[in-house]
Design an enzyme around this catalytic site. Structure first.
Site, short mmCIF file in Angstrom:
data_model
loop_
_atom_site.label_atom_id
_atom_site.label_comp_id
_atom_site.label_asym_id
_atom_site.label_seq_id
_atom_site.Cartn_x
_atom_site.Cartn_y
_atom_site.Cartn_z
CB SER A 71 34.99 32.45 55.37
OG SER A 71 35.66 31.21 55.54
CE LYS A 110 44.80 32.39 51.00
NZ LYS A 110 44.35 31.06 50.65
N GLY A 160 34.94 26.50 43.34
CA GLY A 160 36.05 26.29 44.27
C GLY A 160 35.75 25.43 45.50
CG ASN A 166 46.47 27.70 53.21
OD1 ASN A 166 47.46 27.08 53.57
ND2 ASN A 166 45.36 27.09 52.81
CG ASP A 224 45.34 27.85 49.37
OD1 ASP A 224 44.32 27.37 49.88
OD2 ASP A 224 45.70 29.03 49.53
P1 NDP Z 1 44.94 38.16 47.04
O1 NDP Z 1 44.40 39.41 47.63
O2 NDP Z 1 46.25 37.67 47.47
O3 NDP Z 1 44.99 38.30 45.43
C1 NDP Z 1 43.88 38.85 44.74
C2 NDP Z 1 44.13 38.78 43.25
O4 NDP Z 1 42.94 39.25 42.60
C3 NDP Z 1 45.28 39.65 42.75
O5 NDP Z 1 45.87 39.02 41.64
C4 NDP Z 1 44.55 40.93 42.33
O6 NDP Z 1 45.24 41.65 41.30
C5 NDP Z 1 43.28 40.36 41.75
N1 NDP Z 1 42.19 41.33 41.79
C6 NDP Z 1 41.62 41.84 42.90
N2 NDP Z 1 40.63 42.69 42.54
C7 NDP Z 1 40.60 42.73 41.19
C8 NDP Z 1 39.83 43.43 40.23
N3 NDP Z 1 38.86 44.27 40.60
N4 NDP Z 1 40.06 43.21 38.90
C9 NDP Z 1 41.04 42.33 38.53
N5 NDP Z 1 41.81 41.64 39.40
C10 NDP Z 1 41.60 41.84 40.71
O7 NDP Z 1 43.77 37.06 47.30
P2 NDP Z 1 43.93 35.48 47.41
O8 NDP Z 1 44.92 35.03 46.41
O9 NDP Z 1 44.07 35.10 48.82
O10 NDP Z 1 42.45 35.01 46.95
C11 NDP Z 1 42.10 34.99 45.58
C12 NDP Z 1 40.83 34.19 45.34
O11 NDP Z 1 40.97 32.86 45.82
C13 NDP Z 1 39.58 34.75 46.02
O12 NDP Z 1 38.57 34.87 45.06
C14 NDP Z 1 39.18 33.70 47.02
O13 NDP Z 1 37.77 33.57 47.13
C15 NDP Z 1 39.76 32.44 46.42
N6 NDP Z 1 40.06 31.41 47.41
C16 NDP Z 1 39.55 30.16 47.24
C17 NDP Z 1 39.85 29.17 48.12
C18 NDP Z 1 39.30 27.81 47.93
O14 NDP Z 1 39.69 26.92 48.67
N7 NDP Z 1 38.43 27.58 46.97
C19 NDP Z 1 40.74 29.38 49.27
C20 NDP Z 1 41.21 30.73 49.36
C21 NDP Z 1 40.88 31.70 48.46
P3 NDP Z 1 46.36 42.78 41.64
O15 NDP Z 1 47.65 42.05 41.84
O16 NDP Z 1 46.35 43.63 40.43
O17 NDP Z 1 45.88 43.50 42.88
#
Ligand code: NDP
Length: 275
Positions: A19, A70, A241, A91, A106
Protein backbone atom coordinates in the site's frame (compact mmCIF):
# COMPACT_ATOMS: atom_id res chain seq x y z
CA UNK A 1 6.64 15.60 16.30
CA UNK A 2 4.64 12.71 17.70
CA UNK A 3 3.20 13.60 21.11
CA UNK A 4 0.13 12.93 23.25
CA UNK A 5 -2.07 14.99 20.90
CA UNK A 6 -1.16 12.97 17.81
CA UNK A 7 -4.20 11.54 16.04
CA UNK A 8 -3.77 8.11 14.48
CA UNK A 9 -5.42 6.70 11.35
CA UNK A 10 -4.92 3.05 10.37
CA UNK A 11 -5.13 0.93 7.23
CA UNK A 12 -6.69 -2.47 7.99
CA UNK A 13 -6.37 -5.28 5.48
CA UNK A 14 -4.38 -8.28 4.33
CA UNK A 15 -2.12 -7.81 2.43
CA UNK A 16 -1.12 -4.21 3.20
CA UNK A 17 2.62 -4.29 2.40
CA UNK A 18 2.00 -3.02 -1.16
CA UNK A 19 0.00 0.00 0.00
CA UNK A 20 1.05 3.56 -0.82
CA UNK A 21 -1.62 4.99 1.49
CA UNK A 22 0.77 5.50 4.48
CA UNK A 23 3.20 7.48 2.32
CA UNK A 24 0.39 9.45 0.65
CA UNK A 25 -1.46 10.39 3.85
CA UNK A 26 1.60 11.10 6.02
CA UNK A 27 2.92 13.43 3.28
CA UNK A 28 -0.46 15.17 3.16
CA UNK A 29 -0.62 15.55 6.98
CA UNK A 30 2.93 16.97 6.99
CA UNK A 31 2.15 19.42 4.19
CA UNK A 32 -0.78 20.89 6.12
CA UNK A 33 1.06 20.77 9.46
CA UNK A 34 -1.52 18.40 10.95
CA UNK A 35 -0.54 16.34 13.98
CA UNK A 36 -1.82 13.10 12.46
CA UNK A 37 -0.06 9.84 11.55
CA UNK A 38 -1.18 6.97 9.31
CA UNK A 39 -0.04 3.37 9.88
CA UNK A 40 -0.75 0.11 8.07
CA UNK A 41 -1.98 -2.91 10.07
CA UNK A 42 -2.01 -6.40 8.60
CA UNK A 43 -5.13 -7.95 10.16
CA UNK A 44 -6.17 -11.60 9.87
CA UNK A 45 -9.81 -12.52 9.28
CA UNK A 46 -10.27 -13.83 12.82
CA UNK A 47 -8.85 -10.59 14.28
CA UNK A 48 -10.94 -8.14 12.23
CA UNK A 49 -13.59 -7.51 14.87
CA UNK A 50 -10.88 -7.05 17.54
CA UNK A 51 -9.09 -4.56 15.27
CA UNK A 52 -12.32 -2.59 14.79
CA UNK A 53 -12.89 -2.64 18.55
CA UNK A 54 -9.31 -1.37 18.88
CA UNK A 55 -10.21 1.75 16.86
CA UNK A 56 -12.79 2.54 19.54
CA UNK A 57 -10.67 1.40 22.49
CA UNK A 58 -7.53 3.30 21.51
CA UNK A 59 -9.37 6.31 20.14
CA UNK A 60 -7.97 6.20 16.58
CA UNK A 61 -9.38 9.05 14.44
CA UNK A 62 -10.39 6.57 11.78
CA UNK A 63 -9.28 3.96 9.30
CA UNK A 64 -9.16 2.80 5.73
CA UNK A 65 -10.39 -0.71 5.03
CA UNK A 66 -8.84 -2.68 2.20
CA UNK A 67 -8.69 -6.21 0.74
CA UNK A 68 -10.50 -8.38 1.72
CA UNK A 69 -12.63 -6.67 4.41
CA UNK A 70 -14.62 -3.89 2.70
CA UNK A 71 -17.84 -5.90 2.98
CA UNK A 72 -17.13 -7.85 6.19
CA UNK A 73 -16.67 -4.66 8.22
CA UNK A 74 -20.22 -3.28 7.77
CA UNK A 75 -21.95 -5.07 10.68
CA UNK A 76 -19.12 -4.07 13.04
CA UNK A 77 -19.83 -0.34 12.66
CA UNK A 78 -22.31 1.86 14.56
CA UNK A 79 -23.49 3.65 11.43
CA UNK A 80 -22.97 3.36 7.69
CA UNK A 81 -23.42 6.23 5.25
CA UNK A 82 -26.43 5.64 2.97
CA UNK A 83 -24.36 5.30 -0.20
CA UNK A 84 -21.89 2.85 1.39
CA UNK A 85 -24.83 0.85 2.77
CA UNK A 86 -26.39 0.61 -0.68
CA UNK A 87 -23.06 -0.49 -2.17
CA UNK A 88 -22.47 -2.91 0.69
CA UNK A 89 -18.81 -1.92 1.04
CA UNK A 90 -16.90 0.50 3.29
CA UNK A 91 -13.36 1.75 2.69
CA UNK A 92 -13.24 4.63 5.18
CA UNK A 93 -14.20 4.83 8.86
CA UNK A 94 -14.44 7.93 11.06
CA UNK A 95 -14.41 7.63 14.84
CA UNK A 96 -16.63 10.31 16.42
CA UNK A 97 -16.17 9.91 20.17
CA UNK A 98 -16.31 6.12 20.05
CA UNK A 99 -19.04 5.86 17.37
CA UNK A 100 -17.70 4.41 14.14
CA UNK A 101 -19.27 5.55 10.87
CA UNK A 102 -18.42 3.92 7.54
CA UNK A 103 -18.16 5.57 4.12
CA UNK A 104 -17.22 4.52 0.62
CA UNK A 105 -14.88 6.90 -1.21
CA UNK A 106 -13.93 4.35 -3.91
CA UNK A 107 -17.07 5.26 -5.89
CA UNK A 108 -16.31 8.96 -6.25
CA UNK A 109 -12.59 8.23 -6.51
CA UNK A 110 -13.17 5.92 -9.46
CA UNK A 111 -15.54 8.31 -11.27
CA UNK A 112 -13.15 11.24 -10.74
CA UNK A 113 -10.28 9.21 -12.18
CA UNK A 114 -12.38 8.21 -15.22
CA UNK A 115 -13.41 11.82 -15.78
CA UNK A 116 -9.77 12.88 -15.62
CA UNK A 117 -9.06 10.53 -18.50
CA UNK A 118 -11.94 11.98 -20.49
CA UNK A 119 -14.32 9.01 -20.23
CA UNK A 120 -18.03 9.74 -19.76
CA UNK A 121 -19.82 6.49 -18.74
CA UNK A 122 -23.31 7.66 -19.79
CA UNK A 123 -24.73 5.28 -22.38
CA UNK A 124 -21.51 3.23 -22.59
CA UNK A 125 -21.22 -0.54 -22.36
CA UNK A 126 -18.83 -1.43 -19.55
CA UNK A 127 -17.37 -4.66 -18.17
CA UNK A 128 -16.10 -5.25 -14.62
CA UNK A 129 -13.83 -8.15 -13.71
CA UNK A 130 -14.40 -9.07 -10.05
CA UNK A 131 -17.28 -8.79 -7.59
CA UNK A 132 -15.54 -7.92 -4.29
CA UNK A 133 -15.56 -4.64 -2.36
CA UNK A 134 -13.99 -2.43 -5.04
CA UNK A 135 -15.97 -4.07 -7.85
CA UNK A 136 -19.18 -3.31 -5.96
CA UNK A 137 -18.25 0.37 -5.61
CA UNK A 138 -17.39 0.59 -9.31
CA UNK A 139 -20.50 -1.29 -10.43
CA UNK A 140 -22.76 1.05 -8.46
CA UNK A 141 -20.82 4.10 -9.73
CA UNK A 142 -21.05 3.09 -13.39
CA UNK A 143 -24.70 2.12 -13.06
CA UNK A 144 -25.58 5.44 -11.46
CA UNK A 145 -23.62 7.30 -14.15
CA UNK A 146 -25.84 5.74 -16.83
CA UNK A 147 -23.59 2.98 -18.18
CA UNK A 148 -24.72 -0.57 -18.90
CA UNK A 149 -22.67 -2.93 -16.74
CA UNK A 150 -21.54 -6.53 -17.22
CA UNK A 151 -19.82 -8.41 -14.41
CA UNK A 152 -17.48 -11.38 -14.66
CA UNK A 153 -16.08 -13.03 -11.55
CA UNK A 154 -14.27 -16.24 -10.65
CA UNK A 155 -17.23 -17.12 -8.41
CA UNK A 156 -20.22 -16.78 -10.72
CA UNK A 157 -22.77 -16.69 -7.88
CA UNK A 158 -21.15 -13.55 -6.41
CA UNK A 159 -21.21 -11.87 -9.84
CA UNK A 160 -24.87 -12.84 -10.25
CA UNK A 161 -25.78 -11.46 -6.82
CA UNK A 162 -24.12 -8.10 -7.56
CA UNK A 163 -25.60 -7.96 -11.06
CA UNK A 164 -29.06 -8.64 -9.60
CA UNK A 165 -28.75 -5.67 -7.24
CA UNK A 166 -28.16 -3.11 -10.00
CA UNK A 167 -29.88 -4.66 -13.02
CA UNK A 168 -26.54 -5.62 -14.59
CA UNK A 169 -25.65 -8.83 -16.45
CA UNK A 170 -23.34 -11.51 -15.07
CA UNK A 171 -21.22 -13.66 -17.38
CA UNK A 172 -19.21 -16.81 -16.71
CA UNK A 173 -15.42 -16.48 -16.59
CA UNK A 174 -15.07 -18.58 -19.74
CA UNK A 175 -13.82 -17.48 -23.18
CA UNK A 176 -17.45 -17.39 -24.32
CA UNK A 177 -18.44 -15.30 -21.31
CA UNK A 178 -15.62 -12.80 -21.77
CA UNK A 179 -16.32 -12.59 -25.52
CA UNK A 180 -20.03 -11.93 -25.03
CA UNK A 181 -19.46 -9.34 -22.31
CA UNK A 182 -16.80 -7.48 -24.31
CA UNK A 183 -18.77 -7.26 -27.56
CA UNK A 184 -19.42 -3.56 -28.13
CA UNK A 185 -17.85 -2.56 -24.78
CA UNK A 186 -15.89 0.68 -24.48
CA UNK A 187 -14.56 0.20 -20.91
CA UNK A 188 -13.08 -2.80 -19.12
CA UNK A 189 -12.23 -2.50 -15.41
CA UNK A 190 -10.11 -4.99 -13.51
CA UNK A 191 -11.33 -4.99 -9.90
CA UNK A 192 -9.93 -8.41 -9.01
CA UNK A 193 -6.80 -8.82 -6.90
CA UNK A 194 -4.97 -10.28 -9.91
CA UNK A 195 -2.03 -8.13 -10.97
CA UNK A 196 -0.75 -7.13 -7.52
CA UNK A 197 1.99 -9.76 -7.72
CA UNK A 198 4.21 -9.57 -10.84
CA UNK A 199 3.83 -13.34 -11.42
CA UNK A 200 0.01 -13.08 -11.42
CA UNK A 201 -1.69 -14.17 -14.63
CA UNK A 202 -3.77 -11.58 -16.46
CA UNK A 203 -7.39 -11.46 -15.21
CA UNK A 204 -8.45 -11.71 -18.88
CA UNK A 205 -7.57 -14.48 -21.35
CA UNK A 206 -5.20 -13.16 -24.03
CA UNK A 207 -6.54 -12.06 -27.41
CA UNK A 208 -9.89 -10.79 -26.11
CA UNK A 209 -9.19 -7.05 -26.29
CA UNK A 210 -10.08 -5.01 -29.36
CA UNK A 211 -8.42 -1.66 -30.17
CA UNK A 212 -10.23 1.35 -28.77
CA UNK A 213 -11.46 -0.16 -25.50
CA UNK A 214 -10.34 1.77 -22.43
CA UNK A 215 -8.78 -0.67 -19.94
CA UNK A 216 -8.72 0.53 -16.32
CA UNK A 217 -6.78 -1.59 -13.85
CA UNK A 218 -7.58 -0.72 -10.21
CA UNK A 219 -4.22 -2.25 -9.27
CA UNK A 220 -1.66 0.56 -8.92
CA UNK A 221 1.39 -1.40 -7.81
CA UNK A 222 3.04 -2.53 -10.01
CA UNK A 223 2.26 0.42 -12.22
CA UNK A 224 2.32 -1.66 -15.41
CA UNK A 225 0.33 -4.82 -14.77
CA UNK A 226 0.24 -7.70 -17.22
CA UNK A 227 -3.28 -6.63 -18.20
CA UNK A 228 -2.15 -3.06 -18.96
CA UNK A 229 0.79 -4.29 -21.04
CA UNK A 230 -1.53 -6.55 -23.04
CA UNK A 231 -4.01 -3.69 -23.42
CA UNK A 232 -1.37 -1.36 -24.83
CA UNK A 233 -0.15 -4.07 -27.21
CA UNK A 234 -3.75 -4.51 -28.41
CA UNK A 235 -4.12 -0.79 -29.17
CA UNK A 236 -6.29 0.01 -26.14
CA UNK A 237 -6.06 3.01 -23.82
CA UNK A 238 -4.46 1.55 -20.67
CA UNK A 239 -4.93 3.23 -17.27
CA UNK A 240 -3.61 2.12 -13.89
CA UNK A 241 -5.21 2.64 -10.48
CA UNK A 242 -3.05 5.55 -9.22
CA UNK A 243 -5.50 8.38 -9.91
CA UNK A 244 -8.28 6.40 -8.22
CA UNK A 245 -5.98 5.81 -5.23
CA UNK A 246 -5.25 9.54 -4.96
CA UNK A 247 -8.89 10.66 -5.25
CA UNK A 248 -10.38 8.04 -2.89
CA UNK A 249 -7.56 8.90 -0.45
CA UNK A 250 -8.15 12.64 -0.75
CA UNK A 251 -11.84 12.18 0.07
CA UNK A 252 -10.99 10.00 3.10
CA UNK A 253 -8.43 12.60 4.25
CA UNK A 254 -11.11 15.29 4.10
CA UNK A 255 -13.50 13.15 6.18
CA UNK A 256 -10.90 12.62 8.94
CA UNK A 257 -9.44 16.13 9.05
CA UNK A 258 -12.18 18.43 7.74
CA UNK A 259 -9.53 20.12 5.54
CA UNK A 260 -9.04 20.15 1.77
CA UNK A 261 -6.58 17.41 0.82
CA UNK A 262 -3.35 18.56 -0.86
CA UNK A 263 -3.96 16.41 -3.95
CA UNK A 264 -0.91 17.64 -5.84
CA UNK A 265 1.44 16.58 -3.02
CA UNK A 266 -0.33 13.22 -2.73
CA UNK A 267 0.00 12.72 -6.49
CA UNK A 268 3.68 13.66 -6.51
CA UNK A 269 4.73 11.29 -3.70
CA UNK A 270 2.93 8.25 -5.08
CA UNK A 271 4.26 8.87 -8.59
CA UNK A 272 7.80 9.24 -7.22
CA UNK A 273 7.41 6.03 -5.19
CA UNK A 274 6.66 4.07 -8.35
CA UNK A 275 9.46 5.51 -10.54
P1 NDP B 1 -11.83 -8.27 -2.43
O1 NDP B 1 -11.04 -9.26 -1.67
O2 NDP B 1 -13.06 -7.73 -1.83
O3 NDP B 1 -12.24 -8.87 -3.87
C1 NDP B 1 -11.27 -9.55 -4.64
C2 NDP B 1 -11.87 -9.92 -5.99
O4 NDP B 1 -10.82 -10.51 -6.76
C3 NDP B 1 -13.00 -10.95 -5.92
O5 NDP B 1 -13.90 -10.69 -6.97
C4 NDP B 1 -12.25 -12.27 -6.15
O6 NDP B 1 -13.07 -13.28 -6.73
C5 NDP B 1 -11.23 -11.84 -7.16
N1 NDP B 1 -10.05 -12.71 -7.15
C6 NDP B 1 -9.18 -12.85 -6.12
N2 NDP B 1 -8.22 -13.73 -6.47
C7 NDP B 1 -8.50 -14.16 -7.72
C8 NDP B 1 -7.90 -15.08 -8.62
N3 NDP B 1 -6.79 -15.73 -8.30
N4 NDP B 1 -8.46 -15.25 -9.85
C9 NDP B 1 -9.59 -14.56 -10.19
N5 NDP B 1 -10.21 -13.68 -9.38
C10 NDP B 1 -9.67 -13.49 -8.15
O7 NDP B 1 -10.77 -7.09 -2.77
P2 NDP B 1 -11.07 -5.55 -3.06
O8 NDP B 1 -12.31 -5.45 -3.86
O9 NDP B 1 -10.92 -4.79 -1.82
O10 NDP B 1 -9.80 -5.18 -3.99
C11 NDP B 1 -9.78 -5.55 -5.37
C12 NDP B 1 -8.71 -4.79 -6.13
O11 NDP B 1 -8.87 -3.39 -6.00
C13 NDP B 1 -7.28 -5.08 -5.66
O12 NDP B 1 -6.51 -5.43 -6.78
C14 NDP B 1 -6.77 -3.77 -5.12
O13 NDP B 1 -5.40 -3.57 -5.41
C15 NDP B 1 -7.61 -2.77 -5.87
N6 NDP B 1 -7.79 -1.51 -5.16
C16 NDP B 1 -7.47 -0.35 -5.78
C17 NDP B 1 -7.67 0.85 -5.16
C18 NDP B 1 -7.33 2.12 -5.85
O14 NDP B 1 -7.63 3.17 -5.30
N7 NDP B 1 -6.73 2.09 -7.02
C19 NDP B 1 -8.24 0.94 -3.80
C20 NDP B 1 -8.52 -0.34 -3.24
C21 NDP B 1 -8.31 -1.51 -3.89
P3 NDP B 1 -13.96 -14.30 -5.82
O15 NDP B 1 -15.23 -13.60 -5.51
O16 NDP B 1 -14.13 -15.47 -6.72
O17 NDP B 1 -13.12 -14.62 -4.60
Amino acid sequence: MINTDTKLVGLLGDPVAHSLSPLMHNSAFRTLGLNYRYLAFKVSTQDLSKAIEGIRGLGLRGANITIPYKQAVLPMLDEVDIQAKRIGAVNTIINEGGRLKGYNTDTTGFLAALKGFGFNPKGQKTVILGAGGVARAIAFALNKAGASVSIINRSLSTAQALAGEIGATAFESTEGGYGAALTGASLLVNATSLGMIPEDPSPLPSGMLLPGIMVFDTVYRPRQTRLLKEAEAAGCVAIGGLEMLIEQGALAFELWTGQNAPRQVMRQVVHEALL
